[in-house]
Design an enzyme around this catalytic site. Structure first.
Site, PDB file in Angstrom:
ATOM      1  N   LYS A   1       0.838  -1.205   0.000  1.00 35.48           N
ATOM      2  CA  LYS A   1       0.000   0.000   0.000  1.00 35.48           C
ATOM      3  C   LYS A   1       0.874   1.255   0.000  1.00 35.48           C
ATOM      4  O   LYS A   1       2.081   1.168   0.247  1.00 35.48           O
ATOM      5  CB  LYS A   1      -0.919  -0.007   1.226  1.00 35.48           C
TER       6      LYS A   1
ATOM      7  N   ARG B   1     -10.892   2.216  14.102  1.00 34.87           N
ATOM      8  CA  ARG B   1     -10.600   2.893  12.853  1.00 34.87           C
ATOM      9  C   ARG B   1     -11.568   2.288  11.850  1.00 34.87           C
ATOM     10  O   ARG B   1     -12.685   2.762  11.705  1.00 34.87           O
ATOM     11  CB  ARG B   1      -9.132   2.596  12.514  1.00 34.87           C
TER      12      ARG B   1
ATOM     13  N   TYR C   1      17.329  30.709   3.506  1.00 34.40           N
ATOM     14  CA  TYR C   1      16.178  31.487   3.988  1.00 34.40           C
ATOM     15  C   TYR C   1      16.320  31.830   5.463  1.00 34.40           C
ATOM     16  O   TYR C   1      16.737  30.995   6.262  1.00 34.40           O
ATOM     17  CB  TYR C   1      14.886  30.688   3.817  1.00 34.40           C
TER      18      TYR C   1
ATOM     19  N   MET D   1      12.602  24.369  -0.768  1.00 32.18           N
ATOM     20  CA  MET D   1      11.652  23.482  -1.438  1.00 32.18           C
ATOM     21  C   MET D   1      12.351  22.507  -2.374  1.00 32.18           C
ATOM     22  O   MET D   1      12.067  21.314  -2.378  1.00 32.18           O
ATOM     23  CB  MET D   1      10.633  24.327  -2.210  1.00 32.18           C
TER      24      MET D   1
HETATM   25  C1  LIG Z   1      -0.291  -0.988   6.921  1.00 29.73           C
HETATM   26  C2  LIG Z   1      -0.946  -2.183   7.382  1.00 29.73           C
HETATM   27  C3  LIG Z   1      -0.213  -3.354   7.618  1.00 29.73           C
HETATM   28  C4  LIG Z   1       1.296  -3.415   7.522  1.00 29.73           C
HETATM   29  O1  LIG Z   1       1.860  -2.835   8.670  1.00 29.73           O
HETATM   30  P1  LIG Z   1       3.453  -2.828   8.888  1.00 29.73           P
HETATM   31  O2  LIG Z   1       3.612  -2.251  10.231  1.00 29.73           O
HETATM   32  O3  LIG Z   1       4.010  -1.958   7.812  1.00 29.73           O
HETATM   33  O4  LIG Z   1       3.924  -4.212   8.757  1.00 29.73           O
HETATM   34  C5  LIG Z   1      -0.909  -4.497   7.959  1.00 29.73           C
HETATM   35  N1  LIG Z   1      -2.250  -4.489   8.065  1.00 29.73           N
HETATM   36  C6  LIG Z   1      -2.990  -3.379   7.861  1.00 29.73           C
HETATM   37  C7  LIG Z   1      -4.460  -3.440   8.008  1.00 29.73           C
HETATM   38  C8  LIG Z   1      -2.360  -2.189   7.531  1.00 29.73           C
HETATM   39  O5  LIG Z   1      -3.096  -1.092   7.342  1.00 29.73           O
END
Ligand SMILES: *Cc1c(COP(=O)(O)O)cnc(C)c1O
Length: 385
Positions: free
Chosen positions: A34, A133, A280, A331
């Site tokens: 992800k 969540r 800056y 930047m």
């Molecule tokens: C991001 C996530 C993971 C992975 O977590 P890590 O700490 O990067 O291993 C696993 N399960 C869910 C639901 C997540 O959102």
């Protein structure tokens, strides 16, 4: 773009195999890619992880799912973990993605789309065991969800999952409570007649810490489901320090290799005399003769402003030596001190993150965690051996 993210194929594969060997061959390892593989590039990393044996991938949303599907081809399984929107149902089916769901309305939307497409949709139910969540509460809420599933002829409960809030804390009371609630949810689900093929709770830290595998083994056997783990951070070569653990309790951390190095090259070199101000706010005033090198990266590229001198006091590595940031990070530009590094020239490499300057160092300067640092880096991505 003026910087390069070098992603090591062998590090990704070594890390995947390290997780697999810690959890054992009878546990499925879902590779979390992800957030564009934590900034490493999902389309680049997913095929490499597939070669190392990954059959499951975890993505944030439908769009990312479609990208990973195109990269890994048909057959691989892709779990959409971070929130399904009702309008996503048709696209979930079109790309053969597996959504995480927790509301009856999710099931209704998927059932409609599945009927329209004349397909079956496998889903994983998320239980809220304490993260607050996503997820559905045990008891009446879960009963509603299971009822809706029973009415949905074309939606199949393939998995049940939850997520830990304090996995990096060894022996945390909250982890024990979440493990117990998850087991309780599995009992409710079994009693309702659902037969999930997979159950999963552990992220990288939970694999590192180890108690979740032990706590869930019995539940997995009881419902004849396969245990799955969902590492992300560990695949990229990182894990948070295990808090409160005795001795060498961490099972994973010593087997991981960071997969990313981030570098750029010096675009200018200049000599300044005492009294000259840099950057800056003129926050830096030279107190001696200095040689400065200019780098074509700044906070827009993910080299955080917090690395500025007088703030986080960050550095880069040039010729194997630390070159401290001088003044404010801009930047798109950063100035570093190379006075004490011999014969620095325009075109020389500067390591922004890698040997001698870790993601954890960046996190320290910025008052955040390495996850946050990695996700924010932009540059040309290159897959290397
Ligand atoms: C991001 C996530 C993971 C992975 O977590 P890590 O700490 O990067 O291993 C696993 N399960 C869910 C639901 C997540 O959102």
């Amino acid at each position: 773009m003026k910087s390069t993210l070098n992603i090591s194929r062998s590090a990704l594969q070594t890390n995947f195999r390290a997780v697999q060997s810690v959890v054992g061959d009878d546990v499925e390892v879902l590779a979390v890619v992800k957030a564009d593989a934590y900034g490493h590039g999902a389309a680049l990393c997913a095929p490499v992880l597939a070669q190392a044996g990954a059959k499951w991938f975890g993505v944030s949303d439908v769009e990312e799912g479609a990208i990973v599907r195109a990269a890994v081809g048909a057959g691989a399984r892709i779990l959409v973990m971070c929130g399904m929107e009702f309008g996503d149902a048709a696209a979930m089916l079109a790309h053969d993605l597996t959504p995480v769901v927790w509301r009856p309305a999710h099931i209704i939307a998927l059932q409609e789309a599945a009927l329209a497409a004349n397909l079956y949709c496998r889903v994983h139910l998320e239980i809220d065991t304490g993260m607050t969540r996503q997820g559905c509460a045990i008891g009446a809420e879960l009963a509603d969800l299971l009822g809706q599933l029973q009415n949905a002829s074309h939606v199949i409960c393939e998995g049940v999952m939850s997520h830990l809030c304090c996995a990096e804390s060894a022996g945390a009371e909250s982890t024990r409570r979440q493990q117990a609630r998850f087991t309780e949810a599995l009992e409710q689900i079994s009693q309702a007649g659902a037969t999930p093929a997979y159950i999963h709770l552990a992220n990288s830290s939970a694999v590192d810490e180890g108690s979740t595998a032990v706590a869930l083994r019995g539940a997995a056997n009881a419902c004849r489901a396969k245990l799955m783990v969902r590492p992300g951070f560990a695949l990229y070569g990182h894990v948070l320090p295990l808090e409160g653990a005795a001795g060498d309790a961490a099972r994973l951390s010593t087997h991981l290799t960071p997969a990313l190095t981030w570098s750029t090259s010096i675009t200018d070199v200049r000599d300044i005399s005492p009294g000259t101000t840099v950057g800056y706010g003129a926050t830096y005033v030279a107190t001696r003769d200095m040689r400065l090198a200019l780098l074509p990266v700044g906070y827009a590229d993910g080299f955080r402003r917090a690395a500025s001198s007088g703030l986080g006091d960050g550095w880069v590595m040039i010729a194997g030596k630390r070159a401290p940031v001088v003044g404010r990070v801009s930047m798109n530009l950063t100035v570093v001190d190379v006075t004490d590094i011999a014969s620095v020239e325009v075109g020389d490499d500067a390591m922004l993150l890698g040997e001698g300057v870790s993601a954890e160092d960046h996190a320290q300067w910025s008052g955040t965690i390495a996850y946050d640092v990695l996700c924010g880096i932009r540059g040309n991505r290159l897959l290397s051996h």
